[in-house]
Design a protein around this motif. Structure first.
Motif, PDB file in Angstrom:
ATOM      1  N   ALA A   1       0.842  -1.193   0.000  1.00 47.81           N
ATOM      2  CA  ALA A   1       0.000   0.000   0.000  1.00 47.81           C
ATOM      3  C   ALA A   1       0.878   1.245   0.000  1.00 47.81           C
ATOM      4  CB  ALA A   1      -0.915   0.006   1.227  1.00 47.81           C
ATOM      5  N   ALA A   2       0.303   2.354  -0.445  1.00 48.43           N
ATOM      6  CA  ALA A   2       1.002   3.632  -0.423  1.00 48.43           C
ATOM      7  C   ALA A   2       0.008   4.753  -0.225  1.00 48.43           C
ATOM      8  CB  ALA A   2       1.804   3.830  -1.709  1.00 48.43           C
ATOM      9  N   ILE A   3       0.514   5.876   0.290  1.00 49.64           N
ATOM     10  CA  ILE A   3      -0.348   7.015   0.583  1.00 49.64           C
ATOM     11  C   ILE A   3       0.387   8.295   0.223  1.00 49.64           C
ATOM     12  CG2 ILE A   3       0.432   7.129   2.997  1.00 49.64           C
ATOM     13  CD1 ILE A   3      -2.488   7.855   3.744  1.00 49.64           C
ATOM     14  N   SER A   4      -0.337   9.251  -0.336  1.00 50.67           N
ATOM     15  CA  SER A   4       0.259  10.528  -0.698  1.00 50.67           C
ATOM     16  C   SER A   4       0.533  11.365   0.542  1.00 50.67           C
ATOM     17  CB  SER A   4      -0.668  11.284  -1.647  1.00 50.67           C
ATOM     18  OG  SER A   4      -1.903  11.552  -1.009  1.00 50.67           O
ATOM     19  N   TRP A   5       1.257  12.476   0.370  1.00 48.40           N
ATOM     20  CA  TRP A   5       1.643  13.286   1.520  1.00 48.40           C
ATOM     21  C   TRP A   5       0.434  13.799   2.289  1.00 48.40           C
ATOM     22  CZ3 TRP A   5       0.107  18.306   2.136  1.00 48.40           C
ATOM     23  CH2 TRP A   5      -0.422  18.938   1.007  1.00 48.40           C
ATOM     24  N   SER A   6      -0.649  14.094   1.577  1.00 47.77           N
ATOM     25  CA  SER A   6      -1.839  14.638   2.228  1.00 47.77           C
ATOM     26  C   SER A   6      -2.778  13.561   2.741  1.00 47.77           C
ATOM     27  CB  SER A   6      -2.592  15.522   1.242  1.00 47.77           C
ATOM     28  OG  SER A   6      -3.127  14.732   0.192  1.00 47.77           O
ATOM     29  N   GLY A   7      -2.570  12.344   2.273  1.00 45.87           N
ATOM     30  CA  GLY A   7      -3.494  11.274   2.622  1.00 45.87           C
ATOM     31  C   GLY A   7      -4.675  11.166   1.675  1.00 45.87           C
ATOM     32  N   ALA A   8      -4.735  12.049   0.692  1.00 45.13           N
ATOM     33  CA  ALA A   8      -5.890  12.090  -0.201  1.00 45.13           C
ATOM     34  C   ALA A   8      -5.896  10.936  -1.199  1.00 45.13           C
ATOM     35  CB  ALA A   8      -5.911  13.415  -0.958  1.00 45.13           C
ATOM     36  N   THR A   9      -4.712  10.411  -1.516  1.00 43.83           N
ATOM     37  CA  THR A   9      -4.606   9.339  -2.499  1.00 43.83           C
ATOM     38  C   THR A   9      -3.954   8.116  -1.859  1.00 43.83           C
ATOM     39  OG1 THR A   9      -4.361  10.929  -4.305  1.00 43.83           O
ATOM     40  CG2 THR A   9      -3.665   8.661  -4.741  1.00 43.83           C
ATOM     41  N   THR A  10      -4.553   6.960  -2.090  1.00 44.08           N
ATOM     42  CA  THR A  10      -3.989   5.708  -1.597  1.00 44.08           C
ATOM     43  C   THR A  10      -4.016   4.670  -2.715  1.00 44.08           C
ATOM     44  OG1 THR A  10      -6.146   5.016  -0.748  1.00 44.08           O
ATOM     45  CG2 THR A  10      -4.646   6.073   0.816  1.00 44.08           C
ATOM     46  N   TYR A  11      -3.037   3.807  -2.698  1.00 49.47           N
ATOM     47  CA  TYR A  11      -2.959   2.676  -3.623  1.00 49.47           C
ATOM     48  C   TYR A  11      -2.825   1.401  -2.801  1.00 49.47           C
ATOM     49  CZ  TYR A  11      -1.714   6.156  -7.208  1.00 49.47           C
ATOM     50  OH  TYR A  11      -1.696   7.233  -8.061  1.00 49.47           O
TER      51      TYR A  11
END
Length: 126
Positions: free
Chosen positions: A49-59
């Motif tokens: 899993a991964a998450i953007s700096w803001s938390g708005a996008t996750t994979y």
């Protein structure tokens, strides 16, 4: 430099839950993409899993979608991976990763990440 330390791993029965944490130091990670990978004995390090700096996008990897949730608390410089409905095939060493680059789909590949933790063992018994 960013130092990453994972914690929270352990032994759990199939169907159970576990939350692993990744505490960062050295720099604030509030503008870093963060990710989780795992590696079972004799296998490659796989994206989880991964998450953007803001938390708005996750994979998420297909194998964990719907069961695992990645989140972050930038105030605490910490990233979490909540793992539910665990299966024996989830057994692995779980690694935290960080990179200053904006989160992209190519970051499902381990070489795209600059900073790594030492890993925490998660064992799921059947």
């Amino acid at each position: 430099q960013v130092q990453l330390v994972e914690s929270g791993g352990g032994l759990v029965q199939a169907g159970g839950s576990l939350r692993v944490s990744c505490a960062a130091s050295g720099r604030t990670i509030s503008n870093y993409a963060m990710g989780w990978f795992r590696q079972a004995p004799g296998k490659e390090r796989d994206f989880v899993a991964a998450i953007s700096w803001s938390g708005a996008t996750t994979y998420y990897a297909d194998s964990v979608t719907g069961r695992f949730t990645i989140s972050r608390d930038n105030a605490r410089n910490t990233v979490y991976l909540q793992m539910n409905s665990l299966k024996p095939e989830d057994t692995a060493v779980y690694y935290c990763a960080a990179d200053i680059a904006p989160l992209q789909l190519t970051m499902r590949h381990a070489p795209r990440w600059k900073y790594w933790g030492q890993g925490t063992q998660v064992t799921v018994s059947s």
